[in-house]
Scaffold this active site. Structure first.
Site, PDB file in Angstrom:
ATOM      1  N   ASP A  46       0.825  -1.204   0.000  1.00 22.42           N
ATOM      2  CA  ASP A  46       0.000   0.000   0.000  1.00 22.42           C
ATOM      3  C   ASP A  46       0.862   1.258   0.000  1.00 22.42           C
ATOM      4  O   ASP A  46       1.534   1.563   0.988  1.00 22.42           O
ATOM      5  CB  ASP A  46      -0.886  -0.011   1.263  1.00 22.42           C
ATOM      6  CG  ASP A  46      -1.906   1.110   1.265  1.00 22.42           C
ATOM      7  OD1 ASP A  46      -2.955   0.943   0.627  1.00 22.42           O
ATOM      8  OD2 ASP A  46      -1.647   2.156   1.899  1.00 22.42           O
ATOM      9  N   TYR A  51       2.582   9.718  -0.025  1.00 19.71           N
ATOM     10  CA  TYR A  51       3.597   9.129   0.851  1.00 19.71           C
ATOM     11  C   TYR A  51       5.017   9.433   0.360  1.00 19.71           C
ATOM     12  O   TYR A  51       5.990   9.199   1.074  1.00 19.71           O
ATOM     13  CB  TYR A  51       3.424   7.603   0.984  1.00 19.71           C
ATOM     14  CG  TYR A  51       2.086   7.160   1.524  1.00 19.71           C
ATOM     15  CD1 TYR A  51       1.165   8.064   2.047  1.00 19.71           C
ATOM     16  CD2 TYR A  51       1.717   5.825   1.507  1.00 19.71           C
ATOM     17  CE1 TYR A  51      -0.068   7.649   2.528  1.00 19.71           C
ATOM     18  CE2 TYR A  51       0.491   5.405   1.986  1.00 19.71           C
ATOM     19  CZ  TYR A  51      -0.405   6.333   2.484  1.00 19.71           C
ATOM     20  OH  TYR A  51      -1.621   5.902   2.960  1.00 19.71           O
ATOM     21  N   LYS A  76      -2.665   5.749  -4.612  1.00 22.69           N
ATOM     22  CA  LYS A  76      -3.854   6.569  -4.337  1.00 22.69           C
ATOM     23  C   LYS A  76      -3.687   7.946  -4.956  1.00 22.69           C
ATOM     24  O   LYS A  76      -2.596   8.536  -4.887  1.00 22.69           O
ATOM     25  CB  LYS A  76      -4.069   6.715  -2.824  1.00 22.69           C
ATOM     26  CG  LYS A  76      -3.999   5.412  -2.050  1.00 22.69           C
ATOM     27  CD  LYS A  76      -4.410   5.586  -0.599  1.00 22.69           C
ATOM     28  CE  LYS A  76      -4.071   4.340   0.215  1.00 22.69           C
ATOM     29  NZ  LYS A  76      -2.673   4.253   0.655  1.00 22.69           N
ATOM     30  N   HIS A 109      -7.794   8.911  -2.684  1.00 23.70           N
ATOM     31  CA  HIS A 109      -7.274   8.876  -1.313  1.00 23.70           C
ATOM     32  C   HIS A 109      -8.284   9.434  -0.292  1.00 23.70           C
ATOM     33  O   HIS A 109      -8.493   8.853   0.761  1.00 23.70           O
ATOM     34  CB  HIS A 109      -5.955   9.659  -1.255  1.00 23.70           C
ATOM     35  CG  HIS A 109      -5.060   9.268  -0.125  1.00 23.70           C
ATOM     36  ND1 HIS A 109      -3.692   9.326  -0.199  1.00 23.70           N
ATOM     37  CD2 HIS A 109      -5.333   8.803   1.112  1.00 23.70           C
ATOM     38  CE1 HIS A 109      -3.166   8.925   0.943  1.00 23.70           C
ATOM     39  NE2 HIS A 109      -4.147   8.605   1.765  1.00 23.70           N
TER      40      HIS A 109
HETATM   41  N1  LIG Z   1      -6.027   5.800   3.274  1.00 24.57           N
HETATM   42  C1  LIG Z   1      -5.614   6.623   4.216  1.00 24.57           C
HETATM   43  O1  LIG Z   1      -6.098   7.755   4.364  1.00 24.57           O
HETATM   44  C2  LIG Z   1      -4.517   6.180   5.148  1.00 24.57           C
HETATM   45  C3  LIG Z   1      -4.228   6.933   6.299  1.00 24.57           C
HETATM   46  C4  LIG Z   1      -3.216   6.471   7.157  1.00 24.57           C
HETATM   47  C5  LIG Z   1      -2.532   5.277   6.855  1.00 24.57           C
HETATM   48  N2  LIG Z   1      -2.826   4.579   5.710  1.00 24.57           N
HETATM   49  C6  LIG Z   1      -2.121   3.300   5.378  1.00 24.57           C
HETATM   50  O2  LIG Z   1      -2.258   2.425   6.475  1.00 24.57           O
HETATM   51  C7  LIG Z   1      -0.959   1.941   6.843  1.00 24.57           C
HETATM   52  C8  LIG Z   1      -0.921   1.549   8.306  1.00 24.57           C
HETATM   53  O3  LIG Z   1      -1.327   2.634   9.119  1.00 24.57           O
HETATM   54  P1  LIG Z   1      -0.375   3.310  10.214  1.00 24.57           P
HETATM   55  O4  LIG Z   1       1.035   3.168   9.793  1.00 24.57           O
HETATM   56  O5  LIG Z   1      -0.941   4.650  10.459  1.00 24.57           O
HETATM   57  O6  LIG Z   1      -0.687   2.491  11.554  1.00 24.57           O
HETATM   58  P2  LIG Z   1      -0.527   0.980  12.083  1.00 24.57           P
HETATM   59  O7  LIG Z   1      -0.099   0.066  10.991  1.00 24.57           O
HETATM   60  O8  LIG Z   1      -1.767   0.687  12.836  1.00 24.57           O
HETATM   61  O9  LIG Z   1       0.624   1.138  13.155  1.00 24.57           O
HETATM   62  C9  LIG Z   1       1.959   1.342  12.791  1.00 24.57           C
HETATM   63  C10 LIG Z   1       2.769   1.503  14.072  1.00 24.57           C
HETATM   64  O10 LIG Z   1       2.678   0.311  14.855  1.00 24.57           O
HETATM   65  C11 LIG Z   1       3.980  -0.231  15.067  1.00 24.57           C
HETATM   66  N3  LIG Z   1       3.829  -1.696  14.955  1.00 24.57           N
HETATM   67  C12 LIG Z   1       3.652  -2.410  13.811  1.00 24.57           C
HETATM   68  N4  LIG Z   1       3.495  -3.718  14.100  1.00 24.57           N
HETATM   69  C13 LIG Z   1       3.579  -3.843  15.436  1.00 24.57           C
HETATM   70  C14 LIG Z   1       3.494  -4.943  16.327  1.00 24.57           C
HETATM   71  N5  LIG Z   1       3.275  -6.187  15.900  1.00 24.57           N
HETATM   72  N6  LIG Z   1       3.616  -4.696  17.655  1.00 24.57           N
HETATM   73  C15 LIG Z   1       3.847  -3.445  18.103  1.00 24.57           C
HETATM   74  N7  LIG Z   1       3.924  -2.351  17.318  1.00 24.57           N
HETATM   75  C16 LIG Z   1       3.788  -2.552  15.989  1.00 24.57           C
HETATM   76  C17 LIG Z   1       4.869   0.381  14.017  1.00 24.57           C
HETATM   77  O11 LIG Z   1       6.172   0.563  14.496  1.00 24.57           O
HETATM   78  P3  LIG Z   1       7.452  -0.111  13.775  1.00 24.57           P
HETATM   79  O12 LIG Z   1       7.466   0.413  12.364  1.00 24.57           O
HETATM   80  O13 LIG Z   1       8.613   0.368  14.581  1.00 24.57           O
HETATM   81  O14 LIG Z   1       7.233  -1.599  13.843  1.00 24.57           O
HETATM   82  C18 LIG Z   1       4.211   1.746  13.802  1.00 24.57           C
HETATM   83  O15 LIG Z   1       4.656   2.681  14.767  1.00 24.57           O
HETATM   84  C19 LIG Z   1      -0.038   3.101   6.462  1.00 24.57           C
HETATM   85  O16 LIG Z   1       1.306   2.688   6.421  1.00 24.57           O
HETATM   86  C20 LIG Z   1      -0.624   3.487   5.124  1.00 24.57           C
HETATM   87  O17 LIG Z   1      -0.157   2.592   4.115  1.00 24.57           O
HETATM   88  C21 LIG Z   1      -3.815   5.011   4.854  1.00 24.57           C
END
Ligand SMILES: NC(=O)c1ccc[n+]([C@@H]2O[C@H](COP(=O)([O-])OP(=O)(O)OC[C@H]3O[C@@H](n4cnc5c(N)ncnc54)[C@H](OP(=O)(O)O)[C@@H]3O)[C@@H](O)[C@H]2O)c1
Length: 279
Positions: A46, A51, A76, A109
């Site tokens: 994704d 990004y 997106k 997006h």
């Molecule tokens: N469509 C939209 O508007 C939108 C908005 C926001 C995000 N997104 C997409 O969604 C993806 C994921 O969202 P996100 O990055 O905001 O949040 P997330 O995946 O819920 O959380 C990421 C955080 O959790 C940590 N983490 C990951 N796996 C873990 C585990 N097993 N145990 C403990 N901590 C863990 C990561 O740290 P480490 O990296 O240090 O492991 C990072 O700080 C984004 O990367 C993006 O591709 C889309």
């Protein structure tokens, strides 16, 4: 390598049950993380124009040696590219940066309803699909009103709506809307980002019972909801862990306890500001 099941989407294509999120990684960190994610077995990646890592994601795809047809690459269209010609140009730029001849999944997006251009962006996506530049088209952060408008005006239903969804914000209503329209829900910030409720008894309990991590419990909850989470991790060990959620199952009571955390009357309720404009 984990054996990740796939869903069949409303356009006949398939989507892995878990993907890999790449925001906010950039530069060499993004390339390294996507490479190790592909090695771990992720086959849905994704990214997004916003990004600013499409080149690095493309580098990782090529370096991985994984056959192109095995990988589903998502990008997106940002709000500033919503006019029809801008959306087409944006897609060509994404393809150029990624080094690909087609995107597997391309999303709007954010609807940015104050601009009123999302139906036009959707028409561009419909045409790009017909031209073969995009295989599957979808949206992100759309409400029921936005979805119904583009479906009514174009006659084409998005295959995917990627929305914020995690235990603090379980999105029961939008999940039902998506399901009712035949749209697969994808979950962004699936763990809850910095506010992930890893220490909550509803999460900690099953983690102890099944010998898994709290993150795995939350991602298993996502899978059993039928949503496709795209967790981000820069750490190979957590990447592998986040994909390894098919060897245990939560009971109905365990599922309900996690969902209850984020109900409006729950202890932890709260998603991000609900504006539907690009953040
Ligand atoms: N469509 C939209 O508007 C939108 C908005 C926001 C995000 N997104 C997409 O969604 C993806 C994921 O969202 P996100 O990055 O905001 O949040 P997330 O995946 O819920 O959380 C990421 C955080 O959790 C940590 N983490 C990951 N796996 C873990 C585990 N097993 N145990 C403990 N901590 C863990 C990561 O740290 P480490 O990296 O240090 O492991 C990072 O700080 C984004 O990367 C993006 O591709 C889309």
């Amino acid at each position: 390598m984990s054996d990740v099941p796939t869903y069949c989407l409303n356009d006949g294509t398939t989507l892995p049950a878990i993907g890999f999120g790449t925001w906010p990684m950039k530069g060499p960190e993004a390339t390294a993380a996507v490479l190790s994610a592909l090695e771990a077995g992720y086959r849905l990646i994704d990214t997004a124009v916003n990004y600013d890592n499409e080149r690095e994601v493309g580098d990782a795809l090529r370096k991985s040696g994984v056959a192109r047809e095995e990988i589903r690459v998502t990008s997106k269209i940002p709000g500033r590219h919503h006019a029809y010609d801008d959306a087409v140009r944006s897609t060509h730029e994404s393809l150029e940066k990624l080094g690909l001849d087609h995107l597997d999944l391309h999303l709007i997006h954010w609807p940015n309803p104050s601009d009123g251009l999302y139906p036009e962006t959707w028409r561009a996506l419909v045409d790009l699909k017909q031209q073969g530049l995009v295989t599957t088209i979808g949206v992100s952060n759309f409400t029921e009103e936005h979805l119904r408008r583009i479906i009514d005006e174009s006659g084409v239903t998005p295959a995917v709506n990627q929305i914020e969804l995690h235990p603090l914000f379980p999105q029961e209503q939008m999940r039902a809307v998506n399901a009712g329209l035949g749209i697969r829900t994808e979950s962004w910030s699936p763990l809850g980002k910095r506010r992930a409720p890893f220490g909550e008894p509803a999460v900690r309990g099953p983690a102890d019972r099944y010998g898994v991590s709290p993150g795995q419990v939350i991602l298993r909850w996502q899978v059993q909801l039928g949503a496709v989470p795209v967790p981000k991790s820069r750490a190979p060990e957590r990447q592998r862990q986040n994909l390894d959620v098919f060897g245990f199952a939560l009971t109905d009571d365990e599922m309900a306890a996690i969902t209850a955390l984020g109900r409006p009357d729950g202890r932890l309720f709260g998603g991000d500001p609900d504006t539907h404009e690009e953040q």
